[in-house]
Write a protein that holds these residues in place. Structure first.
Motif, PDB file in Angstrom:
ATOM      1  N   SER A 129      -5.086  -3.178  -8.298  1.00  0.00           N
ATOM      2  CA  SER A 129      -4.254  -4.311  -7.569  1.00  0.00           C
ATOM      3  C   SER A 129      -4.308  -4.636  -9.517  1.00  0.00           C
ATOM      4  O   SER A 129      -4.816  -4.466 -10.004  1.00  0.00           O
ATOM      5  CB  SER A 129      -5.302  -5.824  -7.600  1.00  0.00           C
ATOM      6  N   PHE A 130      -3.087  -4.710  -9.666  1.00  0.00           N
ATOM      7  CA  PHE A 130      -2.478  -5.466 -11.085  1.00  0.00           C
ATOM      8  C   PHE A 130      -1.391  -6.826 -10.736  1.00  0.00           C
ATOM      9  O   PHE A 130      -1.596  -7.058 -10.118  1.00  0.00           O
ATOM     10  CB  PHE A 130      -1.249  -4.225 -11.396  1.00  0.00           C
ATOM     11  N   VAL A 131      -1.739  -7.506 -12.312  1.00  0.00           N
ATOM     12  CA  VAL A 131      -1.112  -8.397 -12.504  1.00  0.00           C
ATOM     13  C   VAL A 131       0.036  -8.465 -13.869  1.00  0.00           C
ATOM     14  O   VAL A 131      -0.831  -7.210 -14.483  1.00  0.00           O
ATOM     15  CB  VAL A 131      -1.739  -9.527 -12.935  1.00  0.00           C
ATOM     16  N   GLN A 132       0.975  -8.637 -13.587  1.00  0.00           N
ATOM     17  CA  GLN A 132       1.821  -9.104 -14.785  1.00  0.00           C
ATOM     18  C   GLN A 132       1.660  -9.867 -15.721  1.00  0.00           C
ATOM     19  O   GLN A 132       1.375 -11.182 -15.100  1.00  0.00           O
ATOM     20  CB  GLN A 132       3.736  -8.398 -14.559  1.00  0.00           C
ATOM     21  N   ALA A 133       1.800  -9.567 -17.056  1.00  0.00           N
ATOM     22  CA  ALA A 133       1.542 -11.067 -18.044  1.00  0.00           C
ATOM     23  C   ALA A 133       2.153 -10.975 -19.521  1.00  0.00           C
ATOM     24  O   ALA A 133       3.127  -9.114 -19.759  1.00  0.00           O
ATOM     25  CB  ALA A 133       1.038 -10.978 -18.524  1.00  0.00           C
ATOM     26  N   ILE A 134       3.176 -11.575 -20.229  1.00  0.00           N
ATOM     27  CA  ILE A 134       3.320 -12.144 -21.104  1.00  0.00           C
ATOM     28  C   ILE A 134       3.094 -12.176 -22.460  1.00  0.00           C
ATOM     29  O   ILE A 134       1.726 -13.182 -22.657  1.00  0.00           O
ATOM     30  CB  ILE A 134       4.637 -12.247 -21.061  1.00  0.00           C
ATOM     31  N   ASP A 135       3.619 -11.983 -23.104  1.00  0.00           N
ATOM     32  CA  ASP A 135       2.658 -12.048 -24.882  1.00  0.00           C
ATOM     33  C   ASP A 135       3.428 -13.502 -25.528  1.00  0.00           C
ATOM     34  O   ASP A 135       4.332 -13.325 -25.273  1.00  0.00           O
ATOM     35  CB  ASP A 135       2.922 -10.545 -25.980  1.00  0.00           C
ATOM     36  N   PHE A 136       2.836 -14.189 -26.950  1.00  0.00           N
ATOM     37  CA  PHE A 136       3.232 -14.692 -26.822  1.00  0.00           C
ATOM     38  C   PHE A 136       4.400 -14.547 -28.221  1.00  0.00           C
ATOM     39  O   PHE A 136       5.170 -15.233 -28.634  1.00  0.00           O
ATOM     40  CB  PHE A 136       2.257 -16.193 -27.465  1.00  0.00           C
ATOM     41  N   VAL A 137       3.615 -13.342 -28.993  1.00  0.00           N
ATOM     42  CA  VAL A 137       4.143 -12.592 -29.911  1.00  0.00           C
ATOM     43  C   VAL A 137       5.783 -12.574 -29.447  1.00  0.00           C
ATOM     44  O   VAL A 137       5.475 -11.221 -28.722  1.00  0.00           O
ATOM     45  CB  VAL A 137       3.837 -12.665 -31.052  1.00  0.00           C
ATOM     46  N   ASN A 138       7.386 -12.255 -29.902  1.00  0.00           N
ATOM     47  CA  ASN A 138       7.885 -11.222 -29.345  1.00  0.00           C
ATOM     48  C   ASN A 138       7.783 -10.239 -30.331  1.00  0.00           C
ATOM     49  O   ASN A 138       7.536 -10.018 -31.593  1.00  0.00           O
ATOM     50  CB  ASN A 138       9.377 -11.936 -29.496  1.00  0.00           C
ATOM     51  N   LEU A 139       8.372  -9.194 -29.949  1.00  0.00           N
ATOM     52  CA  LEU A 139       8.798  -7.839 -30.411  1.00  0.00           C
ATOM     53  C   LEU A 139      10.096  -7.738 -31.087  1.00  0.00           C
ATOM     54  O   LEU A 139      11.115  -8.637 -30.754  1.00  0.00           O
ATOM     55  CB  LEU A 139       9.095  -6.333 -29.012  1.00  0.00           C
ATOM     56  N   ARG A 140      10.282  -7.651 -32.202  1.00  0.00           N
ATOM     57  CA  ARG A 140      11.581  -7.942 -33.457  1.00  0.00           C
ATOM     58  C   ARG A 140      11.793  -6.870 -33.902  1.00  0.00           C
ATOM     59  O   ARG A 140      10.364  -5.962 -34.431  1.00  0.00           O
ATOM     60  CB  ARG A 140      11.397  -9.016 -33.233  1.00  0.00           C
ATOM     61  N   PRO A 141      12.790  -6.042 -34.427  1.00  0.00           N
ATOM     62  CA  PRO A 141      13.222  -5.304 -35.291  1.00  0.00           C
ATOM     63  C   PRO A 141      12.471  -5.226 -37.056  1.00  0.00           C
ATOM     64  O   PRO A 141      12.049  -6.408 -36.869  1.00  0.00           O
ATOM     65  CB  PRO A 141      14.423  -5.011 -35.775  1.00  0.00           C
ATOM     66  N   VAL A 142      11.854  -3.716 -37.133  1.00  0.00           N
ATOM     67  CA  VAL A 142      10.953  -4.277 -38.787  1.00  0.00           C
ATOM     68  C   VAL A 142      11.493  -4.815 -39.760  1.00  0.00           C
ATOM     69  O   VAL A 142      11.732  -5.221 -39.926  1.00  0.00           O
ATOM     70  CB  VAL A 142      10.683  -2.787 -38.947  1.00  0.00           C
ATOM     71  N   ASP A 143      13.470  -4.298 -39.850  1.00  0.00           N
ATOM     72  CA  ASP A 143      14.603  -4.944 -40.535  1.00  0.00           C
ATOM     73  C   ASP A 143      14.701  -6.890 -40.245  1.00  0.00           C
ATOM     74  O   ASP A 143      16.305  -6.501 -41.146  1.00  0.00           O
ATOM     75  CB  ASP A 143      15.371  -3.970 -41.203  1.00  0.00           C
ATOM     76  N   LYS A 144      14.982  -6.535 -39.093  1.00  0.00           N
ATOM     77  CA  LYS A 144      15.321  -7.820 -38.907  1.00  0.00           C
ATOM     78  C   LYS A 144      14.479  -8.757 -38.887  1.00  0.00           C
ATOM     79  O   LYS A 144      14.069  -9.602 -37.121  1.00  0.00           O
ATOM     80  CB  LYS A 144      16.512  -7.944 -38.327  1.00  0.00           C
ATOM     81  N   LYS A 145      14.444  -9.695 -39.536  1.00  0.00           N
ATOM     82  CA  LYS A 145      12.573 -10.488 -39.239  1.00  0.00           C
ATOM     83  C   LYS A 145      13.258 -11.827 -39.023  1.00  0.00           C
ATOM     84  O   LYS A 145      12.383 -12.876 -38.148  1.00  0.00           O
ATOM     85  CB  LYS A 145      12.156 -10.625 -40.864  1.00  0.00           C
ATOM     86  N   MET A 146      14.821 -12.138 -39.088  1.00  0.00           N
ATOM     87  CA  MET A 146      15.399 -13.403 -38.674  1.00  0.00           C
ATOM     88  C   MET A 146      15.911 -13.856 -36.696  1.00  0.00           C
ATOM     89  O   MET A 146      15.565 -14.976 -36.576  1.00  0.00           O
ATOM     90  CB  MET A 146      16.451 -14.617 -39.145  1.00  0.00           C
ATOM     91  N   THR A 147      15.514 -12.628 -36.176  1.00  0.00           N
ATOM     92  CA  THR A 147      15.511 -12.391 -34.895  1.00  0.00           C
ATOM     93  C   THR A 147      14.478 -13.350 -33.627  1.00  0.00           C
ATOM     94  O   THR A 147      13.472 -12.571 -34.032  1.00  0.00           O
ATOM     95  CB  THR A 147      16.606 -10.996 -34.161  1.00  0.00           C
ATOM     96  N   LEU A 148      15.343 -13.646 -32.681  1.00  0.00           N
ATOM     97  CA  LEU A 148      14.389 -13.658 -31.591  1.00  0.00           C
ATOM     98  C   LEU A 148      13.441 -12.482 -31.486  1.00  0.00           C
ATOM     99  O   LEU A 148      12.187 -12.596 -30.740  1.00  0.00           O
ATOM    100  CB  LEU A 148      14.610 -15.016 -30.858  1.00  0.00           C
ATOM    101  N   GLY A 149      14.047 -11.193 -31.071  1.00  0.00           N
ATOM    102  CA  GLY A 149      13.193 -10.616 -30.231  1.00  0.00           C
ATOM    103  C   GLY A 149      13.299 -10.179 -29.208  1.00  0.00           C
ATOM    104  O   GLY A 149      13.919 -11.280 -28.269  1.00  0.00           O
ATOM    105  N   THR A 150      12.419 -10.141 -28.202  1.00  0.00           N
ATOM    106  CA  THR A 150      12.225 -10.132 -27.180  1.00  0.00           C
ATOM    107  C   THR A 150      10.725  -9.911 -26.725  1.00  0.00           C
ATOM    108  O   THR A 150       9.651  -9.692 -27.156  1.00  0.00           O
ATOM    109  CB  THR A 150      12.806  -9.021 -26.250  1.00  0.00           C
ATOM    110  N   GLU A 151      10.523 -10.406 -25.353  1.00  0.00           N
ATOM    111  CA  GLU A 151       8.838 -10.755 -24.776  1.00  0.00           C
ATOM    112  C   GLU A 151       8.553  -9.086 -24.424  1.00  0.00           C
ATOM    113  O   GLU A 151       9.957  -8.507 -24.661  1.00  0.00           O
ATOM    114  CB  GLU A 151       9.332 -11.349 -23.665  1.00  0.00           C
ATOM    115  N   LYS A 152       7.474  -9.105 -24.122  1.00  0.00           N
ATOM    116  CA  LYS A 152       6.849  -7.784 -23.727  1.00  0.00           C
ATOM    117  C   LYS A 152       5.762  -7.608 -22.326  1.00  0.00           C
ATOM    118  O   LYS A 152       5.392  -9.129 -22.931  1.00  0.00           O
ATOM    119  CB  LYS A 152       5.677  -7.257 -24.694  1.00  0.00           C
TER     120      LYS A 152
END
Length: 62
Positions: A15-38
């Motif tokens: 039995s599994f559940v899917q969940a998201i994190d509040f901190v988005n993943l973003r490229p190291v060299d692009k600090k101003m981008t919103l990125g994407t959810e995990k």
């Protein structure tokens, strides 16, 4: 493989559940981008994270 076909490698749970994190993943060299959810797939029996998926991988290339 669908979530219903999975078995947890730690406890054997199915039995599994899917969940998201509040901190988005973003490229190291692009600090101003919103990125994407995990998206985490978590075993409900023991809490083991069995997979991590990026919701919108194309947002990492911008």
């Amino acid at each position: 493989m669908t979530t219903s076909d999975r078995k947890c490698n730690i406890c054997g749970g199915s039995s599994f559940v899917q969940a998201i994190d509040f901190v988005n993943l973003r490229p190291v060299d692009k600090k101003m981008t919103l990125g994407t959810e995990k998206i985490y797939t978590v075993c409900l029996a023991c809490g083991e994270v069995v997979s991590i998926k990026v919701k919108n991988p194309e947002k990492l290339m911008k």
